[in-house]
Design a protein around this motif. Structure first.
Motif, PDB file in Angstrom:
ATOM      1  N   UNK A  30       0.812  -1.220   0.000  1.00 50.03           N
ATOM      2  CA  UNK A  30       0.000   0.000   0.000  1.00 50.03           C
ATOM      3  C   UNK A  30       0.845   1.269   0.000  1.00 50.03           C
ATOM      4  N   UNK A  31       2.030   1.217   0.601  1.00 46.44           N
ATOM      5  CA  UNK A  31       2.890   2.401   0.617  1.00 46.44           C
ATOM      6  C   UNK A  31       3.789   2.477  -0.613  1.00 46.44           C
ATOM      7  N   UNK A  32       3.812   1.424  -1.430  1.00 44.78           N
ATOM      8  CA  UNK A  32       4.696   1.386  -2.593  1.00 44.78           C
ATOM      9  C   UNK A  32       3.963   1.571  -3.920  1.00 44.78           C
ATOM     10  N   UNK A  33       2.683   1.188  -3.942  1.00 40.88           N
ATOM     11  CA  UNK A  33       1.906   1.192  -5.183  1.00 40.88           C
ATOM     12  C   UNK A  33       0.652   2.040  -4.958  1.00 40.88           C
ATOM     13  N   UNK A  34       0.305   2.915  -5.910  1.00 40.30           N
ATOM     14  CA  UNK A  34      -0.873   3.767  -5.734  1.00 40.30           C
ATOM     15  C   UNK A  34      -2.172   2.958  -5.610  1.00 40.30           C
ATOM     16  N   UNK A  35      -3.116   3.509  -4.873  1.00 39.67           N
ATOM     17  CA  UNK A  35      -4.401   2.841  -4.646  1.00 39.67           C
ATOM     18  C   UNK A  35      -5.109   2.497  -5.953  1.00 39.67           C
ATOM     19  N   UNK A  36      -4.992   3.372  -6.969  1.00 39.76           N
ATOM     20  CA  UNK A  36      -5.641   3.105  -8.254  1.00 39.76           C
ATOM     21  C   UNK A  36      -5.082   1.834  -8.893  1.00 39.76           C
ATOM     22  N   UNK A  37      -3.774   1.650  -8.806  1.00 38.04           N
ATOM     23  CA  UNK A  37      -3.153   0.448  -9.374  1.00 38.04           C
ATOM     24  C   UNK A  37      -3.570  -0.793  -8.586  1.00 38.04           C
ATOM     25  N   UNK A  38      -3.629  -0.665  -7.267  1.00 42.06           N
ATOM     26  CA  UNK A  38      -4.064  -1.803  -6.445  1.00 42.06           C
ATOM     27  C   UNK A  38      -5.508  -2.179  -6.750  1.00 42.06           C
ATOM     28  N   UNK A  39      -6.344  -1.185  -6.995  1.00 44.43           N
ATOM     29  CA  UNK A  39      -7.751  -1.457  -7.318  1.00 44.43           C
ATOM     30  C   UNK A  39      -7.881  -2.241  -8.622  1.00 44.43           C
ATOM     31  N   UNK A  40      -6.962  -2.038  -9.547  1.00 39.71           N
ATOM     32  CA  UNK A  40      -6.997  -2.761 -10.825  1.00 39.71           C
ATOM     33  C   UNK A  40      -6.805  -4.269 -10.639  1.00 39.71           C
ATOM     34  N   UNK A  41      -6.203  -4.661  -9.522  1.00 42.85           N
ATOM     35  CA  UNK A  41      -5.983  -6.087  -9.268  1.00 42.85           C
ATOM     36  C   UNK A  41      -7.285  -6.846  -9.048  1.00 42.85           C
ATOM     37  N   UNK A  42      -8.378  -6.120  -8.800  1.00 43.48           N
ATOM     38  CA  UNK A  42      -9.699  -6.738  -8.609  1.00 43.48           C
ATOM     39  C   UNK A  42     -10.589  -6.593  -9.842  1.00 43.48           C
ATOM     40  N   UNK A  43     -10.062  -6.007 -10.894  1.00 45.22           N
ATOM     41  CA  UNK A  43     -10.867  -5.682 -12.075  1.00 45.22           C
ATOM     42  C   UNK A  43     -11.209  -6.910 -12.910  1.00 45.22           C
ATOM     43  N   UNK A  44     -12.148  -6.708 -13.819  1.00 54.02           N
ATOM     44  CA  UNK A  44     -12.502  -7.764 -14.782  1.00 54.02           C
ATOM     45  C   UNK A  44     -11.290  -8.132 -15.629  1.00 54.02           C
ATOM     46  N   UNK A  45     -10.460  -7.143 -15.963  1.00 53.43           N
ATOM     47  CA  UNK A  45      -9.256  -7.407 -16.751  1.00 53.43           C
ATOM     48  C   UNK A  45      -8.308  -8.327 -15.981  1.00 53.43           C
ATOM     49  N   UNK A  46      -8.198  -8.129 -14.669  1.00 57.94           N
ATOM     50  CA  UNK A  46      -7.347  -9.006 -13.852  1.00 57.94           C
ATOM     51  C   UNK A  46      -7.885 -10.436 -13.877  1.00 57.94           C
ATOM     52  N   UNK A  47      -9.189 -10.582 -13.749  1.00 54.72           N
ATOM     53  CA  UNK A  47      -9.796 -11.916 -13.825  1.00 54.72           C
ATOM     54  C   UNK A  47      -9.493 -12.575 -15.178  1.00 54.72           C
ATOM     55  N   UNK A  48      -9.643 -11.814 -16.255  1.00 59.80           N
ATOM     56  CA  UNK A  48      -9.382 -12.357 -17.590  1.00 59.80           C
ATOM     57  C   UNK A  48      -7.913 -12.736 -17.749  1.00 59.80           C
ATOM     58  N   UNK A  49      -7.009 -11.910 -17.235  1.00 57.42           N
ATOM     59  CA  UNK A  49      -5.577 -12.199 -17.349  1.00 57.42           C
ATOM     60  C   UNK A  49      -5.218 -13.474 -16.598  1.00 57.42           C
TER      61      UNK A  49
END
Length: 186
Positions: A30-49
């Motif tokens: 959380x202190x190394x990666x922005x919250x927006x980038x961390x939120x992408x880890x839960x995205x539909x694109x992450x599921x597809x990847x």
């Protein structure tokens, strides 16, 4: 005591892989990666990847660790293409087919220190050795002391190579960790 196992991931494991990756990264980075980038880890694109990674085959593998009925961690690995322009580590050279990369190895913090990470790495290493690889590499955030200690326990050490990733809100420095796939886990 519940039985701990490691098995190849199936499409049914994708939701748990996404949950573990996003939750672990939110806790650890959380202190190394922005919250927006961390939120992408839960995205539909992450599921597809992750669904594509699970089905990739051809030298790619995704493994999951379980304890009893719980999915507690995962590892993604593949035969590596030697990075262009990278200085070889001390000792062996980066020859095609001789190297494999652990691109992700995560265990939920609440399941840590129970051997799941070691089982995941050992299972991946055995499979990669069977595919002809001799050496492994992983990129670890420079500030991630826990992961660096984990790999050191397996005999893997930083080889002096650093890369800097653009997080969208700054830079994340990662060190390359290398070692033998003939592991010495205790």
């Amino acid at each position: 005591m519940a039985t701990a196992t490691v098995h190849r991931a199936t499409p049914a494991d994708v939701d748990e892989i996404v949950r573990i990756q996003s939750g672990t990264w939110e806790a650890a980075y959380a202190t190394l990666v922005p919250a927006e980038a961390l939120a992408q880890l839960r995205s539909e694109e992450a599921h597809k990847a992750w669904a594509a990674a699970v089905e990739a085959g051809h030298g790619h593998q995704v493994l999951v660790a379980t304890e009893g009925e719980w999915t507690v961690g995962f590892c993604a690995a593949a035969i590596a293409t030697p990075p262009e322009g990278a200085a070889p580590p001390t000792g062996p050279t980066l020859e095609p087919g001789a190297w494999a990369e652990i691109s992700a190895l995560l265990v939920e913090p609440r399941w840590g220190r129970r051997g799941h990470g070691g089982r995941l790495l050992a299972t991946a290493a055995a499979s990669l050795r069977d595919a002809g690889a001799v050496y492994g590499l992983a990129w670890v955030p420079e500030a991630d002391e826990a992961s660096r200690r984990f790999y050191a326990h397996a005999g893997w050490e930083p080889d002096g190579t650093v890369r800097v990733l653009d997080t969208g809100a700054g830079e994340l420095r990662e060190v390359r960790i290398t070692g033998s796939l003939d592991l010495r886990l205790t």
